[in-house]
Design a protein around this motif. Structure first.
Motif, short mmCIF file in Angstrom:
data_model
loop_
_atom_site.label_atom_id
_atom_site.label_comp_id
_atom_site.label_asym_id
_atom_site.label_seq_id
_atom_site.Cartn_x
_atom_site.Cartn_y
_atom_site.Cartn_z
N GLU A 131 -8.25 -23.03 -89.42
CA GLU A 131 -7.14 -23.08 -88.47
C GLU A 131 -7.39 -24.34 -87.41
O GLU A 131 -6.65 -25.13 -87.38
CB GLU A 131 -7.17 -21.72 -87.34
CG GLU A 131 -6.68 -20.76 -88.22
CD GLU A 131 -6.88 -19.31 -87.34
OE1 GLU A 131 -6.33 -18.43 -87.78
OE2 GLU A 131 -7.49 -19.26 -86.30
N ARG A 135 -5.08 -27.93 -87.61
CA ARG A 135 -4.52 -28.11 -86.33
C ARG A 135 -5.14 -29.64 -85.74
O ARG A 135 -4.06 -30.41 -85.30
CB ARG A 135 -4.74 -27.21 -85.19
CG ARG A 135 -4.20 -25.83 -85.26
CD ARG A 135 -4.65 -24.62 -84.42
NE ARG A 135 -4.03 -23.45 -84.89
CZ ARG A 135 -4.57 -22.26 -84.36
NH1 ARG A 135 -5.67 -22.34 -83.66
NH2 ARG A 135 -3.82 -21.15 -84.78
N ASP A 139 -2.80 -32.76 -85.20
CA ASP A 139 -2.84 -33.61 -83.90
C ASP A 139 -3.28 -35.15 -84.09
O ASP A 139 -2.88 -35.81 -83.11
CB ASP A 139 -4.33 -32.93 -83.10
CG ASP A 139 -3.73 -31.65 -82.48
OD1 ASP A 139 -2.62 -31.14 -82.32
OD2 ASP A 139 -4.94 -30.81 -82.07
N PRO A 307 1.07 -21.03 -82.50
CA PRO A 307 0.57 -21.94 -83.75
C PRO A 307 0.33 -20.96 -84.88
O PRO A 307 0.03 -19.83 -85.01
CB PRO A 307 -0.81 -22.51 -83.37
CG PRO A 307 -0.84 -22.53 -81.95
CD PRO A 307 -0.01 -21.20 -81.66
N THR A 421 1.20 -26.08 -91.08
CA THR A 421 0.72 -26.38 -89.74
C THR A 421 1.64 -27.76 -89.46
O THR A 421 1.96 -28.03 -88.43
CB THR A 421 -0.72 -26.67 -89.60
OG1 THR A 421 -1.24 -25.52 -89.82
CG2 THR A 421 -1.01 -27.30 -88.15
N ARG A 425 5.38 -28.86 -87.07
CA ARG A 425 5.32 -29.88 -86.05
C ARG A 425 6.11 -31.09 -86.10
O ARG A 425 6.48 -31.81 -85.35
CB ARG A 425 3.84 -30.27 -85.44
CG ARG A 425 3.29 -29.04 -84.87
CD ARG A 425 1.77 -29.14 -84.53
NE ARG A 425 1.73 -30.46 -83.74
CZ ARG A 425 0.56 -30.91 -83.04
NH1 ARG A 425 -0.68 -30.46 -83.49
NH2 ARG A 425 0.62 -32.01 -82.32
#
Length: 456
Positions: A131, A135, A139, A307, A421, A425
């Motif tokens: 995770e 992420r 990012d 998330p 993920t 986004r």
């Protein structure tokens, strides 16, 4: 994706039955020049010449198989072992004592050592790392700014492998070294596989020196990881601790060389194949925005405003199908070789002892005899009502039998989580100068994929 280990019955054939020889060979190089110029196209068209076809790689005769059933026979029969030009070229990287290249009792002992780290009931212990890294990967994209997908894909793949299996604080600088070195090493190894001109590769030519430096840096990196763990005195419950405490058949600790080769075999091929698959998934999300939107919608339906998490992976059925379909059309591992340990028969033809056999998952997984609209990207073909009619071995990205990849569940979990993920986004588009054409080496990956992201 698993199958029961059932050995298919070998068809009977006359002893003198010899497979047809593929056309287009040239003196000295045989078919090696075709495998350099257009390997994917060449291997795909072999199906038009028969189920088993003879090739010439330099002076050697190699047998190519072109049907799903025969690839299953190769994987499940004790008459064949890991060997041939692919594995000979990889021994320079993986060594002769790692689980990827070993055979027989040594291979069985090594699998017993590493398998506990990949048990389905253990993988959830890696959840927080997967995770965090998924992420962090998402990012690192910034609105409107181009991103080099090769370096970023290697970074997330290496960091997950190292943090989960070696419990090292794997710094970005090391991930970059690994990425750069692997690019050079795997390209050089493919060339050495299809054009076996051994003495030429020992000449002090610039390309050979670059290859040798990259290979040395890979092994130095692994030595650093092992030395740091020994110096720390720590014994976390991970794969590296298991290797450092493993015993051989004589009850003594395994050798330093085997520890080294095992770490190389676990870290580098896994990072290379996972990174290549992540690149193809990013390419898929870019080329098929409608599929990216479906993934995003599925994530929202499962996770809501929070998330996406490791615990959501089993519920992300469409996302999983996107991953599987990407692996079907663009398999990282696109060519495999085996060696006959005894005289045997395959597809009705006699195969002499010591013969090398090659097959291409890329060609098998794009065969129009197995797949309707075989070149279309169609994740829904993996819905149960459609996939049940596929030939048994038409899609086995992690192989089968005793050579089945021990990290299949681990790999699918991280690939599905990363895809979910980033798709939740970002929307992606290629930038000027990006090149998503297929780059062929030991693995397949986009040549130079550069994407720009915009918030979804």
């Amino acid at each position: 994706m698993t199958v029961e280990s059932v050995r298919p019955a070998a068809p009977e054939a006359p002893e003198s039955s010899i497979p047809p020889l593929a056309g287009g060979g040239i003196p000295g190089l045989g078919h090696g020049w075709k495998l350099v110029r257009d390997p994917l196209g060449f291997l795909a068209q072999l199906r038009d010449h028969g189920d088993v076809v003879r090739l010439k790689l330099g002076p050697k005769t190699v047998y190519a198989v072109t049907t799903p059933a025969l690839t299953g026979a190769l994987a499940l029969s004790p008459d064949y072992e890991i060997g041939g030009p692919l594995w000979e070229s990889l021994e320079g990287l993986l060594g002769k004592h790692g689980v990827a290249t070993a055979n027989g009792p040594l291979h069985r002992r090594q699998r017993r050592t590493i398998q506990p780290a990949f048990r389905a009931d253990i993988i959830h212990e890696y959840a927080s790392v997967m995770e965090e890294e998924a992420r962090a990967f998402a990012d690192r994209w910034a609105s409107g700014k181009p991103v080099d997908c090769t370096s970023e894909s290697f970074r997330v793949a290496v960091r997950i492998a190292a943090r989960c299996l070696l419990r090292g604080q794997f710094m970005d600088e090391r991930a970059e070294r690994l990425s750069i070195a692997l690019t050079t090493v795997f390209r050089g190894m493919y060339q050495r596989m299809v054009i076996p001109a051994g003495p030429l590769y020992r000449l002090p030519l610039p390309a050979n020196r670059k290859f040798d430096r990259a290979l040395a840096d890979l092994h130095l990196l692994v030595d650093e990881i092992i030395a740091e763990r020994r110096a720390s005195g720590q014994k976390p419950d991970d794969l590296l601790t298991a290797l450092l405490e493993a015993k051989g058949d004589d009850g003594e600790p395994i050798t330093e060389q085997e520890v080294h080769d095992q770490v190389v075999a676990i870290l580098t091929p896994g990072s290379e194949t996972i990174a290549s698959t992540i690149m193809w998934l990013l390419d898929v999300l870019t080329a098929h925005p409608e599929q990216a939107a479906k993934v995003s919608a599925e994530v929202e339906s499962v996770a809501g405003d929070r998330p996406v998490a490791f615990g959501d992976v089993r519920k992300l059925t469409h996302t999983n199908n996107v991953v599987v379909e990407a692996m079907r059309l663009r398999p990282a591992v696109w060519i495999l070789t085996r060696r006959a340990v005894t005289e045997t028969e395959l597809g009705g033809y006699r195969i002499p002892a010591g013969a090398d056999i090659v097959y291409s998952p890329y060609a098998i997984q794009r065969d129009p005899r197995s797949y309707e609209r075989h070149l279309d990207f169609d994740p829904d073909r993996w819905l149960p009502e459609r996939s049940k009619d596929l030939p048994k071995y038409a899609m086995r990205p992690f192989s089968v039998g005793n050579r089945k990849c021990p990290s299949d569940h681990f790999s699918m979990a991280q690939l599905t989580l990363i895809t979910a993920t980033v798709a939740a986004r970002w929307r992606f588009e290629q930038v000027a100068g990006s090149n998503d054409a297929t780059r062929v080496g030991i693995t397949l990956r986009p040549h130079d994929l550069v994407l720009r992201a915009e918030p979804r």
